[in-house]
Design a protein around this motif. Structure first.
Motif, PDB file in Angstrom:
ATOM      1  N   GLU A 390      10.723   4.687 -12.941  1.00  0.00           N
ATOM      2  CA  GLU A 390      10.132   4.417 -11.634  1.00  0.00           C
ATOM      3  C   GLU A 390       8.608   4.468 -11.656  1.00  0.00           C
ATOM      4  OE1 GLU A 390      10.084   6.778  -7.425  1.00  0.00           O
ATOM      5  OE2 GLU A 390      12.068   6.415  -8.305  1.00  0.00           O
ATOM      6  N   GLU A 391       8.040   5.498 -12.223  1.00  0.00           N
ATOM      7  CA  GLU A 391       6.584   5.616 -12.227  1.00  0.00           C
ATOM      8  C   GLU A 391       5.940   4.468 -13.009  1.00  0.00           C
ATOM      9  OE1 GLU A 391       5.174   9.382 -13.512  1.00  0.00           O
ATOM     10  OE2 GLU A 391       6.283  10.520 -11.988  1.00  0.00           O
ATOM     11  N   ASP A 412      19.136   3.698  -3.270  1.00  0.00           N
ATOM     12  CA  ASP A 412      18.675   5.078  -3.094  1.00  0.00           C
ATOM     13  C   ASP A 412      17.607   5.097  -2.000  1.00  0.00           C
ATOM     14  OD1 ASP A 412      17.384   7.546  -3.260  1.00  0.00           O
ATOM     15  OD2 ASP A 412      17.674   7.701  -5.431  1.00  0.00           O
ATOM     16  N   GLY A 414      15.895   7.523  -0.752  1.00  0.00           N
ATOM     17  CA  GLY A 414      14.728   8.318  -1.125  1.00  0.00           C
ATOM     18  C   GLY A 414      13.790   7.537  -2.020  1.00  0.00           C
ATOM     19  N   ARG A 415      14.356   6.846  -2.983  1.00  0.00           N
ATOM     20  CA  ARG A 415      13.538   6.013  -3.866  1.00  0.00           C
ATOM     21  C   ARG A 415      12.849   4.906  -3.062  1.00  0.00           C
ATOM     22  NH1 ARG A 415      16.589   3.934  -8.868  1.00  0.00           N
ATOM     23  NH2 ARG A 415      15.412   5.537 -10.004  1.00  0.00           N
ATOM     24  N   PHE A 417      11.806   4.982  -0.021  1.00  0.00           N
ATOM     25  CA  PHE A 417      10.643   5.526   0.674  1.00  0.00           C
ATOM     26  C   PHE A 417       9.514   5.851  -0.297  1.00  0.00           C
ATOM     27  CE2 PHE A 417      13.349   6.026   4.383  1.00  0.00           C
ATOM     28  CZ  PHE A 417      12.448   5.868   5.432  1.00  0.00           C
ATOM     29  N   ARG A 418       9.846   6.368  -1.466  1.00  0.00           N
ATOM     30  CA  ARG A 418       8.797   6.668  -2.456  1.00  0.00           C
ATOM     31  C   ARG A 418       8.073   5.391  -2.882  1.00  0.00           C
ATOM     32  NH1 ARG A 418      12.940   9.779  -4.724  1.00  0.00           N
ATOM     33  NH2 ARG A 418      13.207   8.322  -6.471  1.00  0.00           N
ATOM     34  N   VAL A 419       8.845   4.371  -3.190  1.00  0.00           N
ATOM     35  CA  VAL A 419       8.260   3.111  -3.634  1.00  0.00           C
ATOM     36  C   VAL A 419       7.423   2.493  -2.519  1.00  0.00           C
ATOM     37  CG1 VAL A 419       8.797   0.763  -4.383  1.00  0.00           C
ATOM     38  CG2 VAL A 419      10.054   2.696  -5.342  1.00  0.00           C
ATOM     39  N   ARG A 421       5.731   3.941  -0.257  1.00  0.00           N
ATOM     40  CA  ARG A 421       4.429   4.626  -0.140  1.00  0.00           C
ATOM     41  C   ARG A 421       3.500   4.283  -1.301  1.00  0.00           C
ATOM     42  NH1 ARG A 421       7.863   9.189   0.558  1.00  0.00           N
ATOM     43  NH2 ARG A 421       8.323   9.610   2.754  1.00  0.00           N
ATOM     44  N   GLU A 422       4.054   4.118  -2.487  1.00  0.00           N
ATOM     45  CA  GLU A 422       3.220   3.956  -3.674  1.00  0.00           C
ATOM     46  C   GLU A 422       2.761   2.522  -3.923  1.00  0.00           C
ATOM     47  OE1 GLU A 422       1.991   6.376  -5.508  1.00  0.00           O
ATOM     48  OE2 GLU A 422       2.983   7.849  -4.218  1.00  0.00           O
TER      49      GLU A 422
END
Length: 473
Positions: A390-391, A412, A414-415, A417-419, A421-422
């Protein structure tokens, strides 16, 4: 054909409008230059004195009449789009609907321009913030959406109380002419909307240097956008720009592969890949890359290429020979860097037709050494890159220059939302390849532009705040 101060104007200078599917001349029209642009700006300034004082209800009524007229002419408008732009007729009809939608939306927003009352620091003062129209707006629109980009700029400008001088793309002026026919029939006051068609540099220089223009709005390449920004500095104009893009689409290994393939098909091949939010780089988790590539190539190979006026066509021509050449060069470059062509990979020939067609193409084993990894493509080419984590993929997806749109497929939440934001992009679609709607802001970050179009956000671009303090003695 020029439209200045409520009148259609013919000039001695002419320009041919070419059908990219057949290379045939659709129509020959009059064009203007610096003098005509200056005249249009002068008339727009004169009209602004009155137009800015009209009520929101009155401006709304004018826009609703334009909507009515465009609905009557919708079929003809779609046919014109297909002839001068090349996109399939079904896509052209969708564009017409979107163009009308922007006018409908801002016909309502014209009645909802609110200010604020501020809490005063002293008991004998009253503080207010009121919103006023910017003034004369110069709008420059692209060829890939020759109708909807016109209304997406003009509708909020008129709703806000601004007057407009529009320069459409020289490749696709006929769509703009049809819109202005509707403005004329709707009885908009003279000078409120003006149309100039002609040399980009000559018209653009007058727009950016003329002090009577208080705002410039542009959709097009980052290169041209930078020039317009530079040239607008001397008169400190308000600017909004929707520039280039290089959209990544990330497919994680927990994604629904079939859904992701369909998403790529929708994002990549609409308008022959000639949109600023088209997927440019497809990042697929390496353990599902082979399956994904096979499915994408199988669907892509079934797309029908041809003249957009024919039934059942999925992919039309590129806009001109230069665009075709760029796509050919990017594919050849990908081959030299070990890219594997899964389908397509060459120009598409039609008997007795001298069009600008290229086969929808899928490239496996894409890598960062390829031109396509950093250059905007604007063509039906889908390169597949692979990633492990992912990173890593987020870092690779965040383009150094562009930041318009990005996409991600995952189950996913959660993933997701992380993606979200990034990713350094103004627009993000999570399991959604078509996030653009009229009520939402459209625009990018970094060198993909500044300002927003669409929804209430697009209206703000044509307004300025005035603070008023009243000392009640």
């Amino acid at each position: 054909m020029l439209y200045i101060n409520g009148e259609w104007i013919e000039t001695e200078n002419k320009m041919d409008v070419i059908n990219p599917a057949t290379a045939e001349i659709i129509k020959t029209i009059s064009i203007g230059g610096q003098l005509e642009t200056k005249e249009a700006i002068t008339k727009a300034k004169e009209a602004f004195k009155t137009w800015k004082k009209t009520t929101g209800n009155d401006r709304s009524t004018y826009l609703k009449e334009v909507v009515r007229l465009m609905k009557e002419k919708a079929t003809k408008m779609a046919e014109i789009i297909t002839k001068e732009n090349g996109k399939p007729l079904a896509d052209a009809k969708s564009e017409v609907a979107g163009a009308i939608g922007y006018l409908e939306w801002y016909a309502e927003e014209a009645k909802r321009i609110y200010g604020d009352t501020l809490p005063a620091s002293q008991p004998d003062k009253h503080l207010m913030v009121i919103k006023e129209p910017v003034g004369v707006c110069a709008a420059i629109t692209p060829w890939n959406f020759p109708l909807s980009m016109v209304t997406r700029k003009i509708a909020p400008a008129l709703a806000a109380g601004c007057t407009v001088v529009l320069k459409p793309a020289p490749a696709t002026p006929l769509s703009a002419i049809m819109v202005f026919d509707c403005f004329h029939e709707a009885g908009l006051p003279k000078g409120v909307v003006n149309l100039v068609i002609g040399p980009a540099e000559e018209i653009g220089n007058e727009m950016t240097s003329n002090p009577n223009v208080r705002k410039v709005t542009f959709t097009g390449s980052t290169k041209v956008g930078k020039m317009l920004l530079r040239d607008s500095v001397a008169t400190v104009k308000k600017i909004s720009m929707e520039l280039g893009g290089h959209a990544p689409l990330i497919v994680f290994d927990d994604a629904d592969i079939d859904q992701a393939v369909e998403g790529v098909m929708m994002s990549k091949f609409k308008n022959s890949g000639q949109t600023c939010i088209s997927t440019n780089r497809i990042y697929v988790a390496e353990n599902i890359a082979d399956e994904f590539g096979e499915k994408l190539a199988e669907k892509t190979s079934r797309l029908r290429v041809g003249n957009g006026t024919e039934n059942g066509i999925d992919v039309g021509p590129l806009i001109n020979k230069d665009a075709l050449k760029k796509v050919e060069e990017q594919v050849q470059d990908a081959k030299t860097h070990n890219g594997k062509i899964l389908c397509g990979g060459k120009t598409f020939e039609i008997d007795n037709v001298n069009g600008c067609f290229y086969e929808p193409t899928v490239i496996q084993n894409a890598n960062e050494n390829m031109r396509i990894a950093t250059e905007e493509t604007f063509g039906p080419i889908a390169p597949i890159f692979t990633f492990k984590g992912e990173e890593e993929v987020i870092e690779r997806a965040n383009h150094g220059t562009y930041g318009l749109a990005a996409y991600c497929y995952t189950k996913d939440i959660g993933r997701g939302f992380r993606v979200m934001r990034e990713l350094e992009y103004g627009i993000v679609g999570i399991n959604d390849p078509a996030p653009i709607v009229i009520q939402a802001p459209f625009g990018g970050v970094k060198e993909s532009g500044m300002g927003k179009e669409g929804g209430k956000y697009g209206l703000d671009e044509y307004l300025e705040e005035k603070y008023v303090s009243i000392h009640a003695t």
